[in-house]
Each structure stands twice: as structure tokens, then as C-alpha cells.
Design a protein around this motif. Structure first.
Motif, PDB file in Angstrom:
ATOM      1  N   GLY A 129       4.569  14.127  42.251  1.00  0.00           N
ATOM      2  CA  GLY A 129       4.903  13.593  43.569  1.00  0.00           C
ATOM      3  C   GLY A 129       3.671  13.196  44.359  1.00  0.00           C
ATOM      4  O   GLY A 129       3.659  12.164  45.049  1.00  0.00           O
ATOM      5  N   TYR A 130       2.620  14.009  44.253  1.00  0.00           N
ATOM      6  CA  TYR A 130       1.372  13.702  44.965  1.00  0.00           C
ATOM      7  C   TYR A 130       0.762  12.396  44.460  1.00  0.00           C
ATOM      8  O   TYR A 130       0.379  11.523  45.246  1.00  0.00           O
ATOM      9  CB  TYR A 130       0.389  14.866  44.788  1.00  0.00           C
ATOM     10  CG  TYR A 130      -0.987  14.592  45.354  1.00  0.00           C
ATOM     11  CD1 TYR A 130      -1.264  14.825  46.698  1.00  0.00           C
ATOM     12  CD2 TYR A 130      -2.009  14.105  44.534  1.00  0.00           C
ATOM     13  CE1 TYR A 130      -2.522  14.567  47.214  1.00  0.00           C
ATOM     14  CE2 TYR A 130      -3.266  13.848  45.042  1.00  0.00           C
ATOM     15  CZ  TYR A 130      -3.525  14.087  46.382  1.00  0.00           C
ATOM     16  OH  TYR A 130      -4.778  13.822  46.896  1.00  0.00           O
ATOM     17  N   CYS A 131       0.656  12.261  43.134  1.00  0.00           N
ATOM     18  CA  CYS A 131       0.054  11.053  42.551  1.00  0.00           C
ATOM     19  C   CYS A 131       0.886   9.813  42.869  1.00  0.00           C
ATOM     20  O   CYS A 131       0.330   8.748  43.181  1.00  0.00           O
ATOM     21  CB  CYS A 131      -0.095  11.220  41.047  1.00  0.00           C
ATOM     22  SG  CYS A 131      -1.291  12.495  40.545  1.00  0.00           S
ATOM     23  N   SER A 132       2.201   9.937  42.799  1.00  0.00           N
ATOM     24  CA  SER A 132       3.064   8.789  43.091  1.00  0.00           C
ATOM     25  C   SER A 132       2.903   8.340  44.535  1.00  0.00           C
ATOM     26  O   SER A 132       2.830   7.135  44.823  1.00  0.00           O
ATOM     27  CB  SER A 132       4.527   9.149  42.814  1.00  0.00           C
ATOM     28  OG  SER A 132       4.699   9.562  41.472  1.00  0.00           O
ATOM     29  N   THR A 133       2.823   9.303  45.451  1.00  0.00           N
ATOM     30  CA  THR A 133       2.660   8.951  46.868  1.00  0.00           C
ATOM     31  C   THR A 133       1.307   8.303  47.124  1.00  0.00           C
ATOM     32  O   THR A 133       1.206   7.296  47.840  1.00  0.00           O
ATOM     33  CB  THR A 133       2.802  10.208  47.738  1.00  0.00           C
ATOM     34  OG1 THR A 133       4.052  10.843  47.456  1.00  0.00           O
ATOM     35  CG2 THR A 133       2.727   9.864  49.205  1.00  0.00           C
ATOM     36  N   ALA A 152      -6.012  17.212  48.679  1.00  0.00           N
ATOM     37  CA  ALA A 152      -6.352  17.549  47.295  1.00  0.00           C
ATOM     38  C   ALA A 152      -7.450  18.598  47.235  1.00  0.00           C
ATOM     39  O   ALA A 152      -7.392  19.538  46.438  1.00  0.00           O
ATOM     40  CB  ALA A 152      -6.784  16.288  46.547  1.00  0.00           C
ATOM     41  N   GLY A 153      -8.461  18.461  48.080  1.00  0.00           N
ATOM     42  CA  GLY A 153      -9.521  19.463  48.106  1.00  0.00           C
ATOM     43  C   GLY A 153      -9.025  20.804  48.601  1.00  0.00           C
ATOM     44  O   GLY A 153      -9.421  21.863  48.090  1.00  0.00           O
ATOM     45  N   VAL A 166      -9.970  10.444  42.455  1.00  0.00           N
ATOM     46  CA  VAL A 166     -10.548   9.269  41.788  1.00  0.00           C
ATOM     47  C   VAL A 166      -9.502   8.594  40.903  1.00  0.00           C
ATOM     48  O   VAL A 166      -9.404   7.358  40.863  1.00  0.00           O
ATOM     49  CB  VAL A 166     -11.789   9.684  40.969  1.00  0.00           C
ATOM     50  CG1 VAL A 166     -12.302   8.507  40.132  1.00  0.00           C
ATOM     51  CG2 VAL A 166     -12.892  10.171  41.893  1.00  0.00           C
ATOM     52  N   PHE A 167      -8.695   9.385  40.199  1.00  0.00           N
ATOM     53  CA  PHE A 167      -7.661   8.818  39.344  1.00  0.00           C
ATOM     54  C   PHE A 167      -6.642   8.024  40.170  1.00  0.00           C
ATOM     55  O   PHE A 167      -6.310   6.877  39.843  1.00  0.00           O
ATOM     56  CB  PHE A 167      -6.949   9.935  38.576  1.00  0.00           C
ATOM     57  CG  PHE A 167      -5.719   9.476  37.839  1.00  0.00           C
ATOM     58  CD1 PHE A 167      -5.833   8.826  36.620  1.00  0.00           C
ATOM     59  CD2 PHE A 167      -4.458   9.683  38.369  1.00  0.00           C
ATOM     60  CE1 PHE A 167      -4.701   8.389  35.935  1.00  0.00           C
ATOM     61  CE2 PHE A 167      -3.320   9.254  37.700  1.00  0.00           C
ATOM     62  CZ  PHE A 167      -3.445   8.606  36.480  1.00  0.00           C
ATOM     63  N   ALA A 171      -6.080   3.979  40.199  1.00  0.00           N
ATOM     64  CA  ALA A 171      -4.778   3.428  39.806  1.00  0.00           C
ATOM     65  C   ALA A 171      -4.177   2.591  40.936  1.00  0.00           C
ATOM     66  O   ALA A 171      -3.649   1.492  40.696  1.00  0.00           O
ATOM     67  CB  ALA A 171      -3.831   4.565  39.426  1.00  0.00           C
ATOM     68  N   GLY A 172      -4.271   3.071  42.166  1.00  0.00           N
ATOM     69  CA  GLY A 172      -3.734   2.306  43.288  1.00  0.00           C
ATOM     70  C   GLY A 172      -4.504   1.027  43.541  1.00  0.00           C
ATOM     71  O   GLY A 172      -3.908  -0.017  43.836  1.00  0.00           O
TER      72      GLY A 172
END
Length: 301
Positions: A129-133, A152-153, A166-167, A171-172
Motif C-alpha cells: 500500500g505504501y509503495c502504490s501510494t 519511511a524513515g 529511492v525505489f 518508479a514514479g
């Protein structure tokens, strides 16, 4: 005798006319070059005021997006939104009243306290969910990704938090690159015409060492990352250079943001992340990356 006088009187006007014509001939011949000069000057003014083909093309592009481009952008946005909604609906139950995009540090602190236990119980679902947002926000230029980096930190620490930031940012940014390549040209020309011209001229100057120059732009806040993501395909920056510069160049600034997330309670303002000392370090790193380009240019001169 009378006949002779009559003939002389009749011939006098003709002689006078001939003398007048002869005397005025030079003035007519002098007036002709002046008229030619005036016509030439008018033609030169018309040429100066005339638009070149490049100017006409630029002026034609400097217009709001067409209806088809607006519909295409809306379709892509709705597709991403439906995918993000599906991911959220499949996640374990939570208090959705608290789950919202943070806009201030106070919102971020509340969200962090609420999500800490959720991330421990459902790590895989939470990371999805975090990465998608994050990617959704980066793709469609929604403000607030800096709060996601701080989060994230605060939740994952420096190591995992830096990798996630960074990922997701790469990607975005890549998704935004291809979206702009499809329908972004009229938008960028419409919003930032002068900045686009400047960027295009700088890319032409650094074409031999384009990766170094793109790394310099990513490390330093010379140009906003949003503008770089949108304008890169328009000025013909290859994707592999864009990708490498994004992956490597975002590391220093992301490290600063993620590390600040560990001390989220002590952070008073987002502006405190980039004080003069931090900006000086970033520009120093960027200057080192740009040094090969300046060295090659000096050698060629």
C-alpha cells in the motif's frame, strides 16, 4: 509674314513643353532609386517581423492540451486510481478515518503513531500500500511525497527506508516520464515555456556528458524534479540516462529526508531539512559529478 508669326506662336508651347520635359527628366530619374529604397526597407521590416518556422511551431504548441490529450490523461489517471483502490480494499481492516495523505508534520506524527503497529502486524500488505501510494503521487505530480519519505524513515529506519524511497521515487518518475512522452508536450510548453527553452539549450550543451549533467540536476535543487520528469522525454533524453540519473542522483537528498524521519518529533518544519549547510553539501556533490563535463569542454576549447 502673318503666316510665319502664326506658325511660330503655335510651335512655342511645344518647345516650352519639350524644355520642361527635358529639364524635369533628371529629377524623375533621381526619384526612382528612392522609391526602390523605400520598398526594400519595407521588405526588410516584413522579413524581420515574419516568424520563422520554429517560432510558428513553438507558438502552435504553446496552447492548452487538446480534448483528446485531456481524455487520455483522465483515462490513465482513472486506471491508476482504480488499481490503487483495489489494493486498499484488499488490505486488512483498519481505521480508515485516520488513514489520509499527510499535509503537515502534525498529520504525519499522528499517522506514524497509528501505522507503527499496523506495519508490524501486516508488513507485506503495508509495504504494498505504501509503495502504490508513493508511485501514484509521483506519477501524477501530487504534492506530499516528502512526507512519505519522512514516514519511511520513521517506520523502517535508514537502510530499508532509503531503499523504499529511492525505489518508489524512481518508479514514479519513470512512470511520469512515459506519461509525459505520450501526452505531456503541450502541458509542459503551456506551463513552463521559458524554462523548457532553457532546459533544451542546456541539454544541447551537455550532450556529450549527458549522464553527468542529469546527475547534477538530480542531486542539486537547480531544477524541480517534477519539471525534470515531465520535460526529459520532450528534450529527447534517453530513458536509460534518465533512469540511471534518477536512481543514483536521488540517493543523497533521500538519505537526508529518511534520516530526518528518525527524529520526527524534533522536526519543526519541512524547510529545516534543507538548510544552507545541507544545500552546500548537495551542490558540492553535484559539482563533483559535473566536473568531467567542464573538464572536457575546457579541453575542446
Amino acid at each position: 509674314m502673318k503666316a510665319t508669326k502664326i506658325l511660330r506662336s503655335l510651335s512655342a508651347p511645344n518647345a516650352l513643353f519639350e524644355s520642361f520635359s527635358t529639364s524635369s527628366a533628371p529629377s524623375i530619374s533621381m526619384a526612382a532609386p528612392r522609391s526602390v529604397y523605400v520598398e526594400r526597407s519595407l521588405d526588410e521590416d516584413r522579413e524581420k517581423n515574419a516568424e520563422s518556422p520554429t517560432d510558428k511551431k513553438y507558438r502552435a504548441e504553446k496552447s492548452p492540451p487538446s480534448r483528446w490529450e485531456f481524455v487520455a490523461a483522465l483515462g490513465v489517471f482513472l486506471s491508476f486510481s482504480l488499481g490503487l483502490l483495489f489494493i486498499y480494499l484488499t488490505m486488512p481492516a483498519a481505521d480508515y478515518e485516520i488513514l489520509k495523505l499527510p499535509r503537515t508534520l502534525a498529520d504525519l506524527r499522528l499517522l506514524k503513531d497509528h501505522l507503527a503497529s499496523y506495519a508490524r502486524h501486516y508488513p507485506a500488505k503495508f509495504i504494498l500500500g505504501y509503495c502504490s501510494t508513493y508511485i501514484f503521487m509521483q506519477t501524477f505530480m501530487i504534492p506530499g511525497t516528502i512526507f512519505m519519505s519522512l514516514l519511511a524513515g520513521a517506520l523502517f529506519g535508514v537502510g530499508r527506508g532509503l531503499f523504499l524511497v529511492v525505489f518508489n521515487a524512481t518508479a514514479g518518475a519513470s512512470s511520469c516520464y512515459f506519461l509525459s512522452k505520450l501526452i505531456g508536450r503541450p502541458i509542459v510548453v503551456w506551463l513552463w515555456p521559458e524554462k523548457l527553452r532553457y532546459f533544451q539549450a542546456e541539454i544541447a550543451r551537455h550532450r556529450d556528458k549527458l549522464l553527468n549533467y542529469m546527475l547534477f540536476l538530480r542531486v542539486t535543487p537547480t531544477l524541480p524534479n517534477l519539471f525534470i520528469n515531465l520535460a526529459s522525454p520532450i528534450v529527447d533524453i534517453p530513458f536509460y540516462i534518465f533512469f540511471l540519473a534518477t536512481v543514483i542522483g536521488l540517493v543523497p537528498a533521500s538519505y537526508i529526508t529518511v534520516k530526518a524521519g528518525l527524529a520526527l518529533g524534533d522536526l519543526k518544519s519541512v524547510k529545516d531539512l534543507y538548510d544552507y549547510k545541507t544545500l552546500g553539501v548537495l551542490f558540492l556533490i553535484g559539482s563533483v559529478l559535473l566536473f568531467p563535463t567542464l573538464l572536457k569542454r575546457k579541453a575542446s576549447v
